[in-house]
Design a protein around this motif. Structure first.
Motif, PDB file in Angstrom:
ATOM      1  N   PRO A   3      53.951  -1.116 -26.027  1.00 59.04           N
ATOM      2  CA  PRO A   3      54.946  -0.474 -25.159  1.00 59.04           C
ATOM      3  C   PRO A   3      55.498  -1.458 -24.130  1.00 59.04           C
ATOM      4  CG  PRO A   3      52.748   0.207 -24.540  1.00 59.04           C
ATOM      5  CD  PRO A   3      52.616  -0.613 -25.792  1.00 59.04           C
ATOM      6  N   SER A   4      56.694  -1.195 -23.666  1.00 60.15           N
ATOM      7  CA  SER A   4      57.295  -2.070 -22.669  1.00 60.15           C
ATOM      8  C   SER A   4      56.549  -1.935 -21.342  1.00 60.15           C
ATOM      9  CB  SER A   4      58.766  -1.721 -22.478  1.00 60.15           C
ATOM     10  OG  SER A   4      58.883  -0.398 -22.001  1.00 60.15           O
ATOM     11  N   LYS A   5      56.639  -2.971 -20.533  1.00 57.57           N
ATOM     12  CA  LYS A   5      55.940  -2.958 -19.257  1.00 57.57           C
ATOM     13  C   LYS A   5      56.581  -1.937 -18.331  1.00 57.57           C
ATOM     14  CE  LYS A   5      54.164  -7.630 -19.217  1.00 57.57           C
ATOM     15  NZ  LYS A   5      54.112  -8.901 -18.515  1.00 57.57           N
ATOM     16  N   LEU A   6      55.746  -1.263 -17.588  1.00 56.99           N
ATOM     17  CA  LEU A   6      56.242  -0.297 -16.636  1.00 56.99           C
ATOM     18  C   LEU A   6      56.844  -1.027 -15.443  1.00 56.99           C
ATOM     19  CD1 LEU A   6      53.325   2.286 -16.657  1.00 56.99           C
ATOM     20  CD2 LEU A   6      55.542   2.490 -17.769  1.00 56.99           C
ATOM     21  N   LYS A   7      57.927  -0.488 -14.944  1.00 58.68           N
ATOM     22  CA  LYS A   7      58.600  -1.092 -13.807  1.00 58.68           C
ATOM     23  C   LYS A   7      57.790  -0.826 -12.544  1.00 58.68           C
ATOM     24  CE  LYS A   7      63.255  -1.518 -12.096  1.00 58.68           C
ATOM     25  NZ  LYS A   7      64.604  -1.014 -12.176  1.00 58.68           N
ATOM     26  N   LYS A   8      57.559  -1.882 -11.760  1.00 63.23           N
ATOM     27  CA  LYS A   8      56.817  -1.723 -10.515  1.00 63.23           C
ATOM     28  C   LYS A   8      57.817  -1.494  -9.391  1.00 63.23           C
ATOM     29  CE  LYS A   8      52.754  -4.378 -11.702  1.00 63.23           C
ATOM     30  NZ  LYS A   8      51.898  -5.506 -11.379  1.00 63.23           N
ATOM     31  N   TYR A   9      57.691  -0.367  -8.751  1.00 59.80           N
ATOM     32  CA  TYR A   9      58.570  -0.036  -7.642  1.00 59.80           C
ATOM     33  C   TYR A   9      57.937  -0.527  -6.339  1.00 59.80           C
ATOM     34  CZ  TYR A   9      61.006   2.908 -10.954  1.00 59.80           C
ATOM     35  OH  TYR A   9      61.710   3.359 -12.038  1.00 59.80           O
ATOM     36  N   PRO A  10      58.758  -0.995  -5.377  1.00 59.77           N
ATOM     37  CA  PRO A  10      58.179  -1.440  -4.108  1.00 59.77           C
ATOM     38  C   PRO A  10      57.548  -0.275  -3.360  1.00 59.77           C
ATOM     39  CG  PRO A  10      60.578  -1.406  -3.998  1.00 59.77           C
ATOM     40  CD  PRO A  10      60.195  -1.103  -5.414  1.00 59.77           C
ATOM     41  N   LYS A  11      56.512  -0.604  -2.585  1.00 58.78           N
ATOM     42  CA  LYS A  11      55.836   0.447  -1.835  1.00 58.78           C
ATOM     43  C   LYS A  11      56.749   0.972  -0.750  1.00 58.78           C
ATOM     44  CE  LYS A  11      50.956  -0.185  -2.385  1.00 58.78           C
ATOM     45  NZ  LYS A  11      49.693  -0.260  -1.695  1.00 58.78           N
ATOM     46  N   ARG A  12      56.667   2.236  -0.521  1.00 59.80           N
ATOM     47  CA  ARG A  12      57.462   2.890   0.493  1.00 59.80           C
ATOM     48  C   ARG A  12      56.863   2.618   1.865  1.00 59.80           C
ATOM     49  NH1 ARG A  12      57.825   9.247   0.141  1.00 59.80           N
ATOM     50  NH2 ARG A  12      55.927   8.931   1.279  1.00 59.80           N
ATOM     51  N   TYR A  13      57.716   2.370   2.862  1.00 57.62           N
ATOM     52  CA  TYR A  13      57.227   2.149   4.220  1.00 57.62           C
ATOM     53  C   TYR A  13      56.784   3.482   4.799  1.00 57.62           C
ATOM     54  CZ  TYR A  13      57.152   1.567   9.231  1.00 57.62           C
ATOM     55  OH  TYR A  13      56.770   1.587  10.543  1.00 57.62           O
ATOM     56  N   LEU A  14      55.567   3.532   5.251  1.00 55.33           N
ATOM     57  CA  LEU A  14      55.043   4.733   5.890  1.00 55.33           C
ATOM     58  C   LEU A  14      54.730   4.406   7.337  1.00 55.33           C
ATOM     59  CD1 LEU A  14      52.600   5.943   3.104  1.00 55.33           C
ATOM     60  CD2 LEU A  14      54.846   6.857   3.639  1.00 55.33           C
ATOM     61  N   PRO A  15      55.303   5.147   8.281  1.00 54.59           N
ATOM     62  CA  PRO A  15      55.001   4.882   9.682  1.00 54.59           C
ATOM     63  C   PRO A  15      53.534   5.173   9.966  1.00 54.59           C
ATOM     64  CG  PRO A  15      56.256   6.906   9.464  1.00 54.59           C
ATOM     65  CD  PRO A  15      56.198   6.280   8.110  1.00 54.59           C
TER      66      PRO A  15
END
Length: 137
Positions: free
Chosen positions: A88-100
């Motif tokens: 299978p193709s590699k899963l796209k890594k999404y950047p982590k969301r900024y959490l205050p």
């Protein structure tokens, strides 16, 4: 019926007819099957006339046999190799969301400063209110 056909068999046949919905293939002297237009090749196909000719010898795979009518469904597409990767193709890594930084620990650390600022604000408001009232009279 002279020969017993089974699903999954690969058979050599001869094209006997072409319609806009599929290709008829003669499998034996008494049996004939249909290759539906969707089973001719991978992807979209608009016309069968440019794809195959009557009288042409072809290899087909039996994909279905109707129990009651004994109609045989055939496929060219099942014999074609499709170039797909074995993994299978590699899963796209999404950047982590900024959490205050919020929560009970942060609130506990900042509470003395919050209380101090609040008390100072109350004292300033009271002096301003009292000071303004005294100026009016």
């Amino acid at each position: 019926m002279t020969k017993e056909f089974r699903i999954g068999d690969v058979i050599q046949g001869e094209v006997t007819g072409i319609q806009n919905y599929g290709v008829f293939v003669k499998l034996s002297d008494t049996e004939q099957g249909l290759v539906h237009i969707s089973e001719c090749k991978h992807g979209y196909m608009s016309e069968l006339d440019n794809f195959i000719n009557i009288g042409e010898k072809v290899k087909v795979k039996i994909i279905d046999i109707d129990e009651y009518t004994r109609k045989i469904s055939l496929s060219f597409r099942a014999l074609q190799h499709l170039n797909t990767p074995p993994f299978p193709s590699k899963l796209k890594k999404y950047p982590k969301r900024y959490l205050p930084k919020i929560g009970f620990k942060t609130l506990g650390r900042n509470m003395p400063k919050i209380i101090e600022d609040g008390l100072r604000q109350i004292e300033e408001d009271q002096t301003n209110i009292l000071g303004k009232n005294e100026e009016r009279y």
